[in-house]
Design a protein around this motif. Structure first.
Motif, PDB file in Angstrom:
ATOM      1  N   THR A  70       0.288   5.013  -2.150  1.00 20.78           N
ATOM      2  CA  THR A  70       1.098   6.223  -2.358  1.00 20.78           C
ATOM      3  C   THR A  70       2.588   5.930  -2.205  1.00 20.78           C
ATOM      4  O   THR A  70       3.410   6.363  -3.023  1.00 20.78           O
ATOM      5  CB  THR A  70       0.697   7.291  -1.308  1.00 20.78           C
ATOM      6  N   THR A  71       2.930   5.194  -1.148  1.00 20.31           N
ATOM      7  CA  THR A  71       4.334   4.913  -0.847  1.00 20.31           C
ATOM      8  C   THR A  71       4.979   4.154  -2.017  1.00 20.31           C
ATOM      9  O   THR A  71       6.097   4.455  -2.442  1.00 20.31           O
ATOM     10  CB  THR A  71       4.429   4.051   0.439  1.00 20.31           C
ATOM     11  N   SER A 160      -7.233  -0.675   4.915  1.00 21.88           N
ATOM     12  CA  SER A 160      -5.876  -0.193   5.158  1.00 21.88           C
ATOM     13  C   SER A 160      -5.909   1.055   6.046  1.00 21.88           C
ATOM     14  O   SER A 160      -5.124   1.179   6.994  1.00 21.88           O
ATOM     15  CB  SER A 160      -5.209   0.103   3.812  1.00 21.88           C
ATOM     16  N   LYS A 285       0.384  -5.210   4.486  1.00 22.11           N
ATOM     17  CA  LYS A 285       0.350  -6.452   3.712  1.00 22.11           C
ATOM     18  C   LYS A 285       0.676  -6.219   2.237  1.00 22.11           C
ATOM     19  O   LYS A 285       1.265  -7.056   1.582  1.00 22.11           O
ATOM     20  CB  LYS A 285      -1.037  -7.070   3.788  1.00 22.11           C
TER      21      LYS A 285
HETATM   22  P1  A3P Z   1      -2.286  -2.465   3.220  1.00 19.09           P
HETATM   23  O1  A3P Z   1      -2.640  -1.771   4.492  1.00 19.09           O
HETATM   24  O2  A3P Z   1      -3.496  -3.017   2.521  1.00 19.09           O
HETATM   25  O3  A3P Z   1      -1.223  -3.483   3.376  1.00 19.09           O
HETATM   26  P2  A3P Z   1      -0.234   4.454   1.232  1.00 19.09           P
HETATM   27  O4  A3P Z   1       1.159   4.272   0.757  1.00 19.09           O
HETATM   28  O5  A3P Z   1      -1.097   5.209   0.267  1.00 19.09           O
HETATM   29  O6  A3P Z   1      -0.266   4.982   2.616  1.00 19.09           O
HETATM   30  O7  A3P Z   1      -0.883   3.011   1.241  1.00 19.09           O
HETATM   31  C1  A3P Z   1      -0.453   2.023   2.117  1.00 19.09           C
HETATM   32  C2  A3P Z   1      -0.836   0.689   1.547  1.00 19.09           C
HETATM   33  O8  A3P Z   1       0.073   0.339   0.495  1.00 19.09           O
HETATM   34  C3  A3P Z   1      -0.711  -0.410   2.583  1.00 19.09           C
HETATM   35  O9  A3P Z   1      -1.698  -1.371   2.210  1.00 19.09           O
HETATM   36  C4  A3P Z   1       0.704  -0.882   2.346  1.00 19.09           C
HETATM   37  O10 A3P Z   1       0.978  -2.161   2.853  1.00 19.09           O
HETATM   38  C5  A3P Z   1       0.766  -0.846   0.827  1.00 19.09           C
HETATM   39  N1  A3P Z   1       2.140  -0.760   0.301  1.00 19.09           N
HETATM   40  C6  A3P Z   1       3.166  -0.023   0.783  1.00 19.09           C
HETATM   41  N2  A3P Z   1       4.270  -0.216   0.044  1.00 19.09           N
HETATM   42  C7  A3P Z   1       3.942  -1.102  -0.926  1.00 19.09           C
HETATM   43  C8  A3P Z   1       4.670  -1.692  -2.006  1.00 19.09           C
HETATM   44  N3  A3P Z   1       5.949  -1.425  -2.208  1.00 19.09           N
HETATM   45  N4  A3P Z   1       4.014  -2.547  -2.793  1.00 19.09           N
HETATM   46  C9  A3P Z   1       2.700  -2.838  -2.599  1.00 19.09           C
HETATM   47  N5  A3P Z   1       1.962  -2.298  -1.596  1.00 19.09           N
HETATM   48  C10 A3P Z   1       2.573  -1.439  -0.771  1.00 19.09           C
END
Ligand code: A3P
Length: 318
Positions: A70-71, A160, A285
């Motif tokens: 999402t982020t 995650s 990660k």
């Molecule tokens: P991991 O825990 O596998 O590293 P959300 O944003 O939906 O909460 O999801 C978080 C997941 O997206 C985490 O995965 C996080 O590290 C990863 N994430 C966050 N920012 C990212 C980016 N810019 N590029 C790739 N993955 C990203």
């Protein structure tokens, strides 16, 4: 039912006392509404959003299950839609976490407010939600708003989520074991779960109405970021021009929103969201396939069985 709090409407309280209830991962309880699980506070947000959010036809909705990227999607979408507003030196993403730039409807804007101030939004307005399709506010479908659904291999989303949960749990709650989390995730008892049903509903909609629902995988974004970003911009109705491509605008956006860049910014290392979570918890990660380092052979088998059962014949694979 200890999650009942001051500030919930009578309607929400009544619902909470009648719907299925189970253990929460961070909050005490989860409640099942329209087939999916929510905390009490969140359920209030869902109801308020359903009743009071009035979409506009050109609104863009970013939709995910928790921990599906999402982020990243928020950052990329914000940077793409607003690319003519900011230069790379004064970009809001340098000082603001993506969740504050593209707020959640039911978890932020409408969580405790029937009439949030949306006047500062520029057009097209970008909103985000974890709501399952069945729970979306009616005006979103009626007006044909564009939705991007980013999904992620449920095995990685689960790992995650498990890490994220343990960062949020208090000392008193202690660590949630992988086994316990796995058992609950497989039963669908997790925030916005069952994840498979959430994904499948949007997958079907994306096949029925591709002009409204753009279905994207985290894994595809990782494998071919510029191809996918160009598709996304086209779907939004703001495709990159040949000139922009030649100038490297696509790569610039990807670099700005990359895991390494965002996670190393001061705001994301030390800042907090207005909802209280530390920005750093959204970056771990950012890789594909970390599940292999955590799941036992039995867990992998169980995941395969559920995925086969839920996605069978749909054409969706991971
Ligand atoms: P991991 O825990 O596998 O590293 P959300 O944003 O939906 O909460 O999801 C978080 C997941 O997206 C985490 O995965 C996080 O590290 C990863 N994430 C966050 N920012 C990212 C980016 N810019 N590029 C790739 N993955 C990203």
């Amino acid at each position: 039912r200890q999650d009942l709090k001051e500030g919930l409407t009578q309607e929400c309280k009544t619902l909470l006392s009648t719907v299925p209830i189970d253990k929460g991962w961070v909050a005490t309880n989860l409640f099942q509404y329209q087939g999916f699980w929510h905390t009490a506070t969140q359920l209030q947000g869902v109801l308020t959003c359903q009743q009071h959010f009035q979409a506009k036809p050109d609104d863009l909705l970013l939709i995910t299950t928790p921990k599906s990227g999402t982020t990243w999607l928020k950052a990329v979408a914000f940077a793409t839609v607003n690319r003519n507003r900011y230069s790379s030196s004064d970009h809001p993403l340098l000082t603001t976490n993506p969740h504050d730039l593209v707020p959640f409807l039911e978890r932020k804007l409408f969580i405790d407010n029937q009439n949030p101030d949306l006047t500062s939004f520029t057009y097209p307005r970008l909103f985000s939600t974890h709501l399952p399709y069945v729970s979306l506010p009616k005006s979103v479908e009626q007006l044909g708003c564009k939705m991007v659904y980013l999904c992620r291999d449920p095995r990685d989303a689960f790992i995650s989520l498990w890490h994220f949960t343990n960062k949020l749990r208090t000392q008193t709650l202690g660590t949630l074991s992988l086994e316990e989390a796995f058992e609950r995730f497989c039963r669908g008892v997790c925030l916005y779960g069952p994840a498979w049903d959430h994904i499948m509903d949007y997958w079907k909609k994306s096949l029925e109405r591709p002009e409204n629902v753009f279905f994207l995988k985290f894994e595809e974004m990782k494998a071919q970021p510029s191809v996918q970003l160009k598709r996304l911009a086209e779907f939004f109705g703001c495709p990159f021009s040949k000139e922009e491509e030649k100038k490297g605008v696509v790569e610039e956006i990807l670099k700005l929103c990359s895991f390494d860049h965002l996670s190393n910014l001061n705001v994301n290392k030390t800042g907090k969201l207005s909802s209280g979570e530390e920005n750093s918890t959204f970056f771990r990660k950012g890789e594909v396939g970390d599940w292999i380092n955590h799941l036992t052979p039995q867990m992998i088998k169980k995941f395969e069985q559920i995925t086969e059962e839920k996605f069978h014949g749909s054409g969706l694979q991971f």
